[in-house]
Scaffold this active site. Structure first.
Site, PDB file in Angstrom:
ATOM      1  N   ASP A  16       0.830  -1.218   0.000  1.00  0.00           N
ATOM      2  CA  ASP A  16       0.000   0.000   0.000  1.00  0.00           C
ATOM      3  C   ASP A  16       0.860   1.261   0.000  1.00  0.00           C
ATOM      4  O   ASP A  16       1.977   1.259   0.505  1.00  0.00           O
ATOM      5  CB  ASP A  16      -0.916  -0.028   1.242  1.00  0.00           C
ATOM      6  CG  ASP A  16      -2.085   0.937   1.105  1.00  0.00           C
ATOM      7  OD1 ASP A  16      -2.393   1.352  -0.031  1.00  0.00           O
ATOM      8  OD2 ASP A  16      -2.682   1.284   2.133  1.00  0.00           O
ATOM      9  N   HIS A  33       2.668   3.292  -8.941  1.00  0.00           N
ATOM     10  CA  HIS A  33       2.434   1.885  -9.302  1.00  0.00           C
ATOM     11  C   HIS A  33       3.626   1.338 -10.107  1.00  0.00           C
ATOM     12  O   HIS A  33       4.059   0.216  -9.905  1.00  0.00           O
ATOM     13  CB  HIS A  33       1.149   1.741 -10.123  1.00  0.00           C
ATOM     14  CG  HIS A  33      -0.087   2.166  -9.391  1.00  0.00           C
ATOM     15  ND1 HIS A  33      -0.327   1.818  -8.089  1.00  0.00           N
ATOM     16  CD2 HIS A  33      -1.159   2.920  -9.772  1.00  0.00           C
ATOM     17  CE1 HIS A  33      -1.497   2.335  -7.697  1.00  0.00           C
ATOM     18  NE2 HIS A  33      -2.010   3.016  -8.703  1.00  0.00           N
ATOM     19  N   LEU A 127       9.789 -21.316  -4.916  1.00  0.00           N
ATOM     20  CA  LEU A 127       8.910 -20.366  -4.224  1.00  0.00           C
ATOM     21  C   LEU A 127       7.578 -20.349  -4.960  1.00  0.00           C
ATOM     22  O   LEU A 127       7.544 -20.420  -6.191  1.00  0.00           O
ATOM     23  CB  LEU A 127       9.533 -18.955  -4.283  1.00  0.00           C
ATOM     24  CG  LEU A 127       8.656 -17.777  -3.840  1.00  0.00           C
ATOM     25  CD1 LEU A 127       8.665 -17.654  -2.310  1.00  0.00           C
ATOM     26  CD2 LEU A 127       9.135 -16.456  -4.438  1.00  0.00           C
TER      27      LEU A 127
HETATM   28  C1  IPE Z   1      -5.437  -2.586  -0.238  1.00  0.00           C
HETATM   29  O1  IPE Z   1      -5.111  -1.290  -0.465  1.00  0.00           O
HETATM   30  C2  IPE Z   1      -5.520  -3.315  -1.533  1.00  0.00           C
HETATM   31  C3  IPE Z   1      -4.225  -3.539  -2.185  1.00  0.00           C
HETATM   32  C4  IPE Z   1      -3.060  -3.281  -1.691  1.00  0.00           C
HETATM   33  C5  IPE Z   1      -4.322  -4.100  -3.491  1.00  0.00           C
HETATM   34  P1  IPE Z   1      -6.238  -0.152  -0.631  1.00  0.00           P
HETATM   35  O2  IPE Z   1      -5.510   1.108  -0.794  1.00  0.00           O
HETATM   36  O3  IPE Z   1      -7.200  -0.525  -1.673  1.00  0.00           O
HETATM   37  O4  IPE Z   1      -6.971  -0.224   0.780  1.00  0.00           O
HETATM   38  P2  IPE Z   1      -7.765   0.883   1.573  1.00  0.00           P
HETATM   39  O5  IPE Z   1      -8.801   1.425   0.636  1.00  0.00           O
HETATM   40  O6  IPE Z   1      -6.790   1.921   1.980  1.00  0.00           O
HETATM   41  O7  IPE Z   1      -8.339   0.169   2.756  1.00  0.00           O
HETATM   42  C1  IPE Z   2      -1.491   0.266  -3.443  1.00  0.00           C
HETATM   43  O1  IPE Z   2      -1.276   1.626  -3.468  1.00  0.00           O
HETATM   44  C2  IPE Z   2      -1.689  -0.315  -4.814  1.00  0.00           C
HETATM   45  C3  IPE Z   2      -3.073  -0.671  -5.164  1.00  0.00           C
HETATM   46  C4  IPE Z   2      -4.073  -0.718  -4.339  1.00  0.00           C
HETATM   47  C5  IPE Z   2      -3.326  -1.045  -6.539  1.00  0.00           C
HETATM   48  P1  IPE Z   2      -2.480   2.656  -3.500  1.00  0.00           P
HETATM   49  O2  IPE Z   2      -2.823   2.924  -4.917  1.00  0.00           O
HETATM   50  O3  IPE Z   2      -3.592   2.189  -2.643  1.00  0.00           O
HETATM   51  O4  IPE Z   2      -1.804   3.946  -2.880  1.00  0.00           O
HETATM   52  P2  IPE Z   2      -2.420   4.901  -1.772  1.00  0.00           P
HETATM   53  O5  IPE Z   2      -2.823   4.040  -0.623  1.00  0.00           O
HETATM   54  O6  IPE Z   2      -3.590   5.599  -2.398  1.00  0.00           O
HETATM   55  O7  IPE Z   2      -1.309   5.819  -1.425  1.00  0.00           O
HETATM   56 MG    MG Z   3      -4.049   2.399  -0.680  1.00  0.00          MG
END
Ligand code: IPE
Ligand code: IPE
Ligand code: MG
Length: 251
Positions: A16, A33, A127
């Site tokens: 995240d 990303h 793995l």
């Molecule tokens: C969790 O992250 C999902 C992934 C890492 C793919 P999100 O960014 O979607 O989660 P929330 O919305 O902060 O809970």
């Molecule tokens: C995690 O990073 C990746 C995905 C959920 C695809 P985020 O895109 O949720 O990044 P933040 O949490 O908004 O910073």
């Molecule tokens: Mg996120």
């Protein structure tokens, strides 16, 4: 610093913070990303070097489909490129590529590449790398319940024979042990619908770093922290002679 005893067999990661990483640099979210994919490469290497057997990465949730169309289509393109460019190397390194989630929610070409790559790498032993894509733990649980209901209705399963083991075998993760260690980056203390059943007794580790800043040393640090934990599985603290990080047999 991690050592070789008491290694987690299965590490799961909620990756995240990509968007915030980019925003802090005045970059579009998608750049986070892009950088995040490089970190995946590094963490896979770290996991294989340590001898971790299962690495499960939460890459895209069912809820993530609600993001702006452009971000979603960028993520799908990135995934498609990843499948073209990385899986060959994974295969050469004896890594099995696996996906949990609703593969058929993904664009047809991506779903096709995933299925082909899973088939191609299915005998690799070093793995098991699992990406959670269009994944929702609640959806997974409901689907498992429906499958069990159908078996009971068909008369091939008795209600009294539904155990934790039987239930687990209906989940996407049927062939995997439960995660020993769950890492979440970006300092968020929540599970966001990830592996809710499977992490009942996992050790949790939150890194304050955004995923694009996470690196091999951070992964090794998380594993080292895990090795210091005392897992009890509902029992009492173990005595010095039988201290172990493993779930007691028969539990
Ligand atoms: C969790 O992250 C999902 C992934 C890492 C793919 P999100 O960014 O979607 O989660 P929330 O919305 O902060 O809970
Ligand atoms: C995690 O990073 C990746 C995905 C959920 C695809 P985020 O895109 O949720 O990044 P933040 O949490 O908004 O910073
Ligand atoms: Mg996120």
């Amino acid at each position: 610093m991690a050592h070789l005893s008491n290694l987690p067999e299965h590490v799961a990661i909620i990756m995240d913070g990509n968007g915030r990483w980019a925003q802090e640099r005045n970059l579009p979210r998608v750049e986070g990303h892009r950088k995040g994919v490089e970190v995946i490469r590094e963490v896979i290497r770290a996991a294989t070097e340590l001898g971790v057997k299962y690495l499960t990465l939460y890459a895209f949730s069912k809820e993530n489909w609600s993001r702006p169309k452009l971000e979603v289509s960028f993520l799908m393109t990135l995934l498609s490129h990843y499948l073209d460019s990385e899986v060959k190397e994974l295969h050469e390194n004896q890594i099995r590529f696996n996906v949990i989630g609703c593969i058929d929610d993904l664009p047809g070409d991506v779903a096709g590449k995933i299925k082909r790559n899973m088939e191609k790498t299915k005998n690799n032993q070093k793995l098991v790398l699992t990406l959670a894509l269009s994944y929702s733990s609640r959806f997974e649980i409901i689907e498992a319940v429906k499958k069990l209901c159908r078996r009971v209705r068909a008369g091939t399963l008795s209600e009294n024979d539904i155990t934790e083991t039987v239930f687990s075998k209906e989940l996407f993760t049927a062939d995997m042990p439960d995660p020993d260690l769950l890492i979440r980056t970006s300092g968020e203390y929540r599970l966001s619908n990830f592996l809710l059943w499977q992490i009942s007794y996992s050790e949790l580790y939150v890194s304050e770093k955004y995923w694009p800043d996470f690196n091999k040393a951070d992964f090794v640090q998380a594993v080292g922290e895990y090795q210091k934990r005392e897992r009890r599985f509902g029992g009492t603290a173990p005595t010095a002679q039988c201290r172990s990080n493993e779930r007691p047999t028969g539990a």
